[in-house]
Design a protein around this motif. Structure first.
Motif, short mmCIF file in Angstrom:
data_model
loop_
_atom_site.label_atom_id
_atom_site.label_comp_id
_atom_site.label_asym_id
_atom_site.label_seq_id
_atom_site.Cartn_x
_atom_site.Cartn_y
_atom_site.Cartn_z
N LEU A 163 -45.66 64.37 26.60
CA LEU A 163 -44.90 65.55 26.19
C LEU A 163 -44.26 66.20 27.42
CD1 LEU A 163 -43.98 67.78 24.23
CD2 LEU A 163 -46.19 68.86 24.59
N VAL A 164 -45.02 66.36 28.48
CA VAL A 164 -44.50 66.97 29.71
C VAL A 164 -43.38 66.10 30.29
CG1 VAL A 164 -45.07 67.57 32.10
CG2 VAL A 164 -46.60 68.25 30.24
N ILE A 165 -43.61 64.79 30.36
CA ILE A 165 -42.59 63.88 30.90
C ILE A 165 -41.33 63.92 30.05
CG2 ILE A 165 -42.01 61.45 31.27
CD1 ILE A 165 -44.96 61.02 32.05
N ASP A 166 -41.48 63.87 28.73
CA ASP A 166 -40.32 63.88 27.85
C ASP A 166 -39.56 65.20 27.95
OD1 ASP A 166 -40.63 61.30 26.94
OD2 ASP A 166 -41.81 61.88 25.19
N PHE A 167 -40.27 66.30 28.11
CA PHE A 167 -39.59 67.59 28.25
C PHE A 167 -38.84 67.66 29.59
CE2 PHE A 167 -39.32 72.04 29.55
CZ PHE A 167 -38.52 72.51 28.52
N ILE A 168 -39.45 67.18 30.66
CA ILE A 168 -38.78 67.20 31.97
C ILE A 168 -37.51 66.36 31.94
CG2 ILE A 168 -38.99 66.43 34.38
CD1 ILE A 168 -41.96 67.29 34.22
N ILE A 169 -37.59 65.15 31.38
CA ILE A 169 -36.39 64.31 31.35
C ILE A 169 -35.35 64.89 30.40
CG2 ILE A 169 -37.08 62.63 29.58
CD1 ILE A 169 -35.26 61.83 32.85
N TRP A 170 -35.79 65.52 29.30
CA TRP A 170 -34.84 66.19 28.41
C TRP A 170 -34.11 67.29 29.17
CZ3 TRP A 170 -34.08 71.19 26.85
CH2 TRP A 170 -33.18 71.39 25.79
N LEU A 171 -34.85 68.07 29.94
CA LEU A 171 -34.25 69.15 30.72
C LEU A 171 -33.26 68.62 31.76
CD1 LEU A 171 -34.45 72.23 30.87
CD2 LEU A 171 -36.21 71.96 32.60
N LEU A 172 -33.63 67.54 32.44
CA LEU A 172 -32.71 66.93 33.41
C LEU A 172 -31.45 66.42 32.73
CD1 LEU A 172 -35.31 65.04 35.60
CD2 LEU A 172 -33.84 66.90 36.36
N PHE A 173 -31.61 65.73 31.59
CA PHE A 173 -30.44 65.26 30.84
C PHE A 173 -29.57 66.42 30.41
CE2 PHE A 173 -32.53 61.13 29.04
CZ PHE A 173 -32.48 60.55 30.30
N PHE A 174 -30.20 67.51 29.97
CA PHE A 174 -29.46 68.69 29.52
C PHE A 174 -28.64 69.30 30.67
CE2 PHE A 174 -29.03 73.24 28.63
CZ PHE A 174 -28.43 73.20 27.38
N VAL A 175 -29.26 69.44 31.83
CA VAL A 175 -28.55 70.02 32.99
C VAL A 175 -27.37 69.13 33.37
CG1 VAL A 175 -28.77 70.54 35.45
CG2 VAL A 175 -30.52 71.32 33.86
N VAL A 176 -27.58 67.83 33.40
CA VAL A 176 -26.48 66.91 33.73
C VAL A 176 -25.39 67.01 32.66
CG1 VAL A 176 -25.81 64.48 33.97
CG2 VAL A 176 -27.86 65.33 35.12
N ALA A 177 -25.76 67.07 31.40
CA ALA A 177 -24.78 67.15 30.32
C ALA A 177 -23.94 68.43 30.41
CB ALA A 177 -25.48 67.09 28.96
N MET A 178 -24.56 69.52 30.81
CA MET A 178 -23.83 70.78 30.92
C MET A 178 -22.93 70.83 32.16
SD MET A 178 -24.46 72.61 28.27
CE MET A 178 -24.40 71.07 27.38
N ARG A 179 -23.29 70.11 33.20
CA ARG A 179 -22.52 70.15 34.45
C ARG A 179 -21.51 69.02 34.59
NH1 ARG A 179 -21.31 73.70 37.26
NH2 ARG A 179 -21.46 72.56 39.18
N ALA A 180 -21.77 67.90 33.96
CA ALA A 180 -20.93 66.72 34.15
C ALA A 180 -19.63 66.82 33.37
CB ALA A 180 -21.68 65.46 33.74
N ARG A 181 -18.63 66.16 33.89
CA ARG A 181 -17.35 66.04 33.18
C ARG A 181 -17.35 64.73 32.40
NH1 ARG A 181 -12.48 68.84 35.90
NH2 ARG A 181 -11.55 67.63 34.24
#
Length: 149
Positions: free
Chosen positions: A58-76
């Motif tokens: 759960l912790v690992i999946d949440f961390i990677i979800w958060l990283l994916f989310f940050v990249v998705a919000m910042r990436a073009r």
């Protein structure tokens, strides 16, 4: 056989993204590799039984979800949003298992890991599209200049 195919796809897609990708592709590849290392360490300390909710995953999946989310919000790029959606399925698996412990362990396993293949394929497609834009336009900006735009 499934594990061998996954490792081949994992190595191929992450190395391809590291070699030919832009900053978002490389960030996702490094993040996904770090997730794999964390996953191996969780399995070292706790066996994968899937009979009850697994707090380590759960912790690992949440961390990677958060990283994916940050990249998705910042990436073009559009494709990181697909990764966030796929990773959300893994988080829903943990929530479902937490709310109903009678879920069959195999179903919990499938809900957690079914998105692993599509995540890697999406990463490879995103890297390919990045290379294609570089060929066509000569440039492909990686990050948005501001979140407010």
């Amino acid at each position: 056989m499934r594990v061998a195919i996954f490792y081949f796809l994992f190595a191929s897609c992450t190395l391809y993204a590291l070699w030919r990708g832009g900053a978002p592709e490389r960030t996702i590849a490094i993040s996904y590799f770090a997730t794999w290392v964390l996953d191996r360490s969780v399995h070292y300390f706790t066996p994968a039984e899937y009979a009850e909710m697994d707090p380590g995953h759960l912790v690992i999946d949440f961390i990677i979800w958060l990283l994916f989310f940050v990249v998705a919000m910042r990436a073009r790029r559009f494709w990181p949003l697909c990764l966030v959606s796929l990773q959300t399925i893994a988080l829903v698996a943990h929530t479902a298992k937490f709310m109903d412990v009678t879920i069959v362990p195999r179903a919990y396993f499938v809900m957690q890991y079914a998105t692993s293949f599509p995540v890697l394929i999406t990463l490879a497609i995103g890297t390919y599209c990045h290379q294609r834009r570089l060929t066509i336009y000569g440039t492909d900006p990686s990050w948005r200049s501001s979140l407010s735009r």
